[in-house]
Design a protein around this motif. Structure first.
Motif, PDB file in Angstrom:
ATOM      1  N   THR A 275      42.324  37.440  32.151  1.00  0.00           N
ATOM      2  CA  THR A 275      42.687  37.981  33.462  1.00  0.00           C
ATOM      3  C   THR A 275      42.498  39.490  33.517  1.00  0.00           C
ATOM      4  O   THR A 275      42.083  40.035  34.548  1.00  0.00           O
TER       5      THR A 275
ATOM      6  N   LYS B  85      38.751  33.670  42.272  1.00  0.00           N
ATOM      7  CA  LYS B  85      39.621  32.836  41.448  1.00  0.00           C
ATOM      8  C   LYS B  85      38.893  31.598  40.902  1.00  0.00           C
ATOM      9  O   LYS B  85      39.143  31.176  39.774  1.00  0.00           O
TER      10      LYS B  85
ATOM     11  N   LEU C 245      38.702  30.311  37.064  1.00  0.00           N
ATOM     12  CA  LEU C 245      39.152  28.969  36.663  1.00  0.00           C
ATOM     13  C   LEU C 245      38.039  28.118  36.043  1.00  0.00           C
ATOM     14  O   LEU C 245      38.272  26.972  35.635  1.00  0.00           O
TER      15      LEU C 245
ATOM     16  N   CYS D  66      53.044  33.878  41.543  1.00  0.00           N
ATOM     17  CA  CYS D  66      53.340  33.497  40.144  1.00  0.00           C
ATOM     18  C   CYS D  66      54.537  32.552  40.100  1.00  0.00           C
ATOM     19  O   CYS D  66      54.484  31.512  39.434  1.00  0.00           O
TER      20      CYS D  66
ATOM     21  N   PHE E 160      53.657  29.137  41.246  1.00  0.00           N
ATOM     22  CA  PHE E 160      52.920  28.350  40.261  1.00  0.00           C
ATOM     23  C   PHE E 160      53.803  27.931  39.079  1.00  0.00           C
ATOM     24  O   PHE E 160      53.321  27.400  38.090  1.00  0.00           O
TER      25      PHE E 160
ATOM     26  N   GLN F 153      45.024  23.776  36.391  1.00  0.00           N
ATOM     27  CA  GLN F 153      45.357  24.528  37.601  1.00  0.00           C
ATOM     28  C   GLN F 153      46.641  25.346  37.446  1.00  0.00           C
ATOM     29  O   GLN F 153      46.631  26.564  37.597  1.00  0.00           O
TER      30      GLN F 153
ATOM     31  N   ASN G  89      46.598  29.484  36.683  1.00  0.00           N
ATOM     32  CA  ASN G  89      46.989  30.267  37.851  1.00  0.00           C
ATOM     33  C   ASN G  89      48.278  31.039  37.602  1.00  0.00           C
ATOM     34  O   ASN G  89      48.417  32.190  38.032  1.00  0.00           O
TER      35      ASN G  89
ATOM     36  N   PHE H 131      47.403  33.939  35.541  1.00  0.00           N
ATOM     37  CA  PHE H 131      46.558  34.853  36.311  1.00  0.00           C
ATOM     38  C   PHE H 131      47.429  35.823  37.116  1.00  0.00           C
ATOM     39  O   PHE H 131      47.235  37.045  37.057  1.00  0.00           O
ATOM     40  N   HIS H 132      48.404  35.291  37.831  1.00  0.00           N
ATOM     41  CA  HIS H 132      49.222  36.151  38.691  1.00  0.00           C
ATOM     42  C   HIS H 132      50.241  36.951  37.882  1.00  0.00           C
ATOM     43  O   HIS H 132      50.568  38.083  38.249  1.00  0.00           O
TER      44      HIS H 132
END
Lengths: 168, 168
Positions: free
Chosen positions: A146, A161, A165, B60, B63, B136, B140, B143-144
């Motif tokens: 990231t 994104k 992914l 975040c 998720f 997923q 994710n 990522f956040h």
């Protein structure tokens, strides 16, 4: 039923590395299209004491090949951290993806309780395979993936994104 | 032996959320020590079309709570995205951590093959629980989490990898 350790590791790293390679390819194309010196992106960082893009990518790959080797009870191969171009950096990511793909379930499954010995800055620690994967390897892998993405986005590279992914 | 779906999800999110709360607390303290308007950090972003810190943190947490609820076969609770202070944002992270902690193995394990129905921008997709978590939810989430960290590091907040990893 339940997850196997292989399912939770090798394909996860493979997908992330695919995303990383895509993002790097878009960055190289962006630099070329704009006439930027690619080194300006490769050496870009978000703050003076953070690692530049090239190092983020090296560490990200290390957090794929290292954990996979260690879970399989092997010593991770040492790779020179000497990439200076996008081409070399993408080749390293692809090499890491190939390395990870070579470890099938037979070499990874059952390592949940294997003692993993880590040496960092001269200090040795021992952690179980499952804890190592979930609390160290995967969070660190995504951290550097990231951050590489963030450095490129911050510099105007149009990645999304779905690239991250591994869906593109 | 093998991993359970609960082991691979709830404690993973809990640890990440712990790290996120620590990073946000250090950011709030930094703004106060320097006399910065906290909103300057809350609205900071790495590029004009990326989300600012406050939104990164909201997503975040989504998720974490979303996947945990869906794996358990429940509808995720909707939370207002109306935080405007670090205090409120940290409370949201803590609320997400408490939400996640309330789901024990009995509610998560066995969801590997459960059909998870996702609606995004009007499009419906169905994915198996295990795939949803690994391909997923977790990528994710990190990522956040990492982007929130990167925004703060970029703005000079002294946070470190150990904070991110939930080790401090």
């Amino acid at each position: 039923m339940s997850l196997t350790l292989h399912q939770a590791s090798a394909p996860v790293f493979a997908k992330g590395l695919k995303g990383l390679a895509t993002v790097l390819r878009k960055a190289a194309a962006h630099a070329e299209a704009k006439g930027f010196d690619p080194a300006a992106l490769l050496q870009a960082r978000l703050f003076p004491d953070m690692f530049p893009l090239v190092r983020q990518v090296q560490i990200c790959t290390d957090f794929a090949k290292g954990p996979i080797a260690r879970l399989a009870g092997e010593e991770p191969p040492a790779w020179n951290d000497d990439e200076t171009t996008f081409e070399q950096l993408i080749a390293r990511v692809e090499k890491a993806a190939a390395f990870v793909a070579a470890f099938g379930p037979d070499r990874i499954d059952g390592a949940e309780d294997r003692d993993i010995t880590l040496v960092r800055r001269g200090e040795t620690s021992v952690v179980k395979g499952q804890t190592y994967l979930l609390e160290q390897a995967i969070p660190n892998f995504y951290f550097h993936l990231t951050t590489a993405y963030a450095i490129l986005r911050h510099n105007g590279v149009e990645v999304g994104k779905k690239d991250y992914l591994g869906l593109t």
